[in-house]
Write a protein that holds these residues in place. Structure first.
Motif, mmCIF file in Angstrom:
data_model
loop_
_atom_site.group_PDB
_atom_site.id
_atom_site.type_symbol
_atom_site.label_atom_id
_atom_site.label_comp_id
_atom_site.label_asym_id
_atom_site.label_seq_id
_atom_site.Cartn_x
_atom_site.Cartn_y
_atom_site.Cartn_z
ATOM 1 N N SER A 162 -10.305 -3.227 15.939
ATOM 2 C CA SER A 162 -9.864 -2.206 16.881
ATOM 3 C C SER A 162 -8.362 -2.304 17.129
ATOM 4 O O SER A 162 -7.641 -1.300 17.106
ATOM 5 N N VAL A 163 -7.892 -3.500 17.366
ATOM 6 C CA VAL A 163 -6.470 -3.721 17.653
ATOM 7 C C VAL A 163 -5.602 -3.285 16.477
ATOM 8 O O VAL A 163 -4.621 -2.562 16.645
ATOM 9 N N TRP A 164 -5.963 -3.720 15.276
ATOM 10 C CA TRP A 164 -5.144 -3.386 14.115
ATOM 11 C C TRP A 164 -5.255 -1.914 13.741
ATOM 12 O O TRP A 164 -4.283 -1.327 13.253
ATOM 13 N N ALA A 165 -6.400 -1.289 13.993
ATOM 14 C CA ALA A 165 -6.532 0.155 13.759
ATOM 15 C C ALA A 165 -5.597 0.914 14.703
ATOM 16 O O ALA A 165 -4.901 1.854 14.286
ATOM 17 N N GLN A 166 -5.575 0.504 15.960
ATOM 18 C CA GLN A 166 -4.708 1.166 16.935
ATOM 19 C C GLN A 166 -3.240 0.938 16.577
ATOM 20 O O GLN A 166 -2.430 1.863 16.648
ATOM 21 N N PHE A 167 -2.904 -0.259 16.181
ATOM 22 C CA PHE A 167 -1.529 -0.558 15.768
ATOM 23 C C PHE A 167 -1.140 0.288 14.550
ATOM 24 O O PHE A 167 -0.050 0.867 14.508
ATOM 25 N N ALA A 168 -2.030 0.371 13.569
ATOM 26 C CA ALA A 168 -1.755 1.142 12.353
ATOM 27 C C ALA A 168 -1.558 2.624 12.678
ATOM 28 O O ALA A 168 -0.654 3.270 12.131
ATOM 29 N N CYS A 169 -2.389 3.151 13.558
ATOM 30 C CA CYS A 169 -2.223 4.552 13.976
ATOM 31 C C CYS A 169 -0.862 4.748 14.627
ATOM 32 O O CYS A 169 -0.158 5.718 14.324
ATOM 33 N N GLY A 170 -0.495 3.844 15.510
ATOM 34 C CA GLY A 170 0.799 3.952 16.177
ATOM 35 C C GLY A 170 1.951 3.912 15.203
ATOM 36 O O GLY A 170 2.874 4.735 15.272
ATOM 37 N N ALA A 171 1.914 2.980 14.268
ATOM 38 C CA ALA A 171 2.987 2.863 13.277
ATOM 39 C C ALA A 171 3.045 4.101 12.387
ATOM 40 O O ALA A 171 4.129 4.608 12.078
ATOM 41 N N ALA A 172 1.876 4.602 11.987
ATOM 42 C CA ALA A 172 1.826 5.798 11.142
ATOM 43 C C ALA A 172 2.362 7.019 11.884
ATOM 44 O O ALA A 172 3.083 7.837 11.313
ATOM 45 N N PHE A 173 2.014 7.141 13.168
ATOM 46 C CA PHE A 173 2.528 8.267 13.954
ATOM 47 C C PHE A 173 4.042 8.203 14.067
ATOM 48 O O PHE A 173 4.729 9.217 13.903
ATOM 49 N N ILE A 174 4.577 7.038 14.341
ATOM 50 C CA ILE A 174 6.021 6.892 14.493
ATOM 51 C C ILE A 174 6.737 7.273 13.206
ATOM 52 O O ILE A 174 7.719 8.023 13.222
ATOM 53 N N ALA A 175 6.232 6.788 12.085
ATOM 54 C CA ALA A 175 6.868 7.085 10.800
ATOM 55 C C ALA A 175 6.548 8.487 10.297
ATOM 56 O O ALA A 175 7.291 9.032 9.480
ATOM 57 N N GLY A 176 5.458 9.033 10.770
ATOM 58 C CA GLY A 176 4.998 10.297 10.200
ATOM 59 C C GLY A 176 4.465 10.084 8.799
ATOM 60 O O GLY A 176 4.635 10.915 7.913
ATOM 61 N N ALA A 177 3.818 8.951 8.586
ATOM 62 C CA ALA A 177 3.282 8.571 7.276
ATOM 63 C C ALA A 177 1.756 8.511 7.347
ATOM 64 O O ALA A 177 1.215 7.885 8.259
#
Length: 142
Positions: free
Chosen positions: A66-81
């Protein structure tokens, strides 16, 4: 009436900037929300205990997932990737949060997770806008 008039259609020229702002704010919020779990084994264990309390299966596995999924979503949103994929993952993640925990907190308690479901679905369907890594690879919205 002037072009755009009462419908404020002239504001549409800022849609890519507003998508960027939304991605930065939401992505930062998602990362901020799990950073303590990433940097502290004690906090991750507390989160696993929280999941166990709410009867999630395999809480010791689900907590870091859960933690890493949320982190990955956040990073992807920031980068737009991989924004559309991240949007779907974000929506699914917070639907589960609502079904398993937040629904017992009522509408006010469920609202943050519900907002993240809606934002995730919006980014999954609309894409990240032109100011994004995805746009460099043909993934921008039409």
């Amino acid at each position: 009436m002037a072009r755009g008039g009462i419908m404020l259609s002239g504001l549409s020229r800022w849609s890519d900037a507003s998508l960027l702002l939304m991605r930065l704010v939401v992505g930062g919020f998602l990362i901020f929300g799990v950073w303590d779990n990433i940097t502290s084994a004690e906090r991750m264990a507390e989160f696993a205990g929280f999941l166990a309390k709410w009867k999630f299966p395999f809480p010791e596995l689900m907590a870091p997932l859960s933690v890493w999924a949320q982190f990955a979503c956040g990073a992807a949103f920031i980068a737009g990737a991989l924004t559309r994929w991240a949007g779907l993952l974000c929506a699914i993640h917070f639907i589960i949060a609502i079904l398993m925990v937040d629904r017992f907190a009522g509408i006010r308690g469920s609202f943050p997770a519900a907002a993240l479901v809606v934002i995730g679905l919006h980014l999954a369907t609309a894409g990240p806008g032109k100011i994004a890594v995805d746009a460099m690879f043909g993934g921008r919205r039409r």
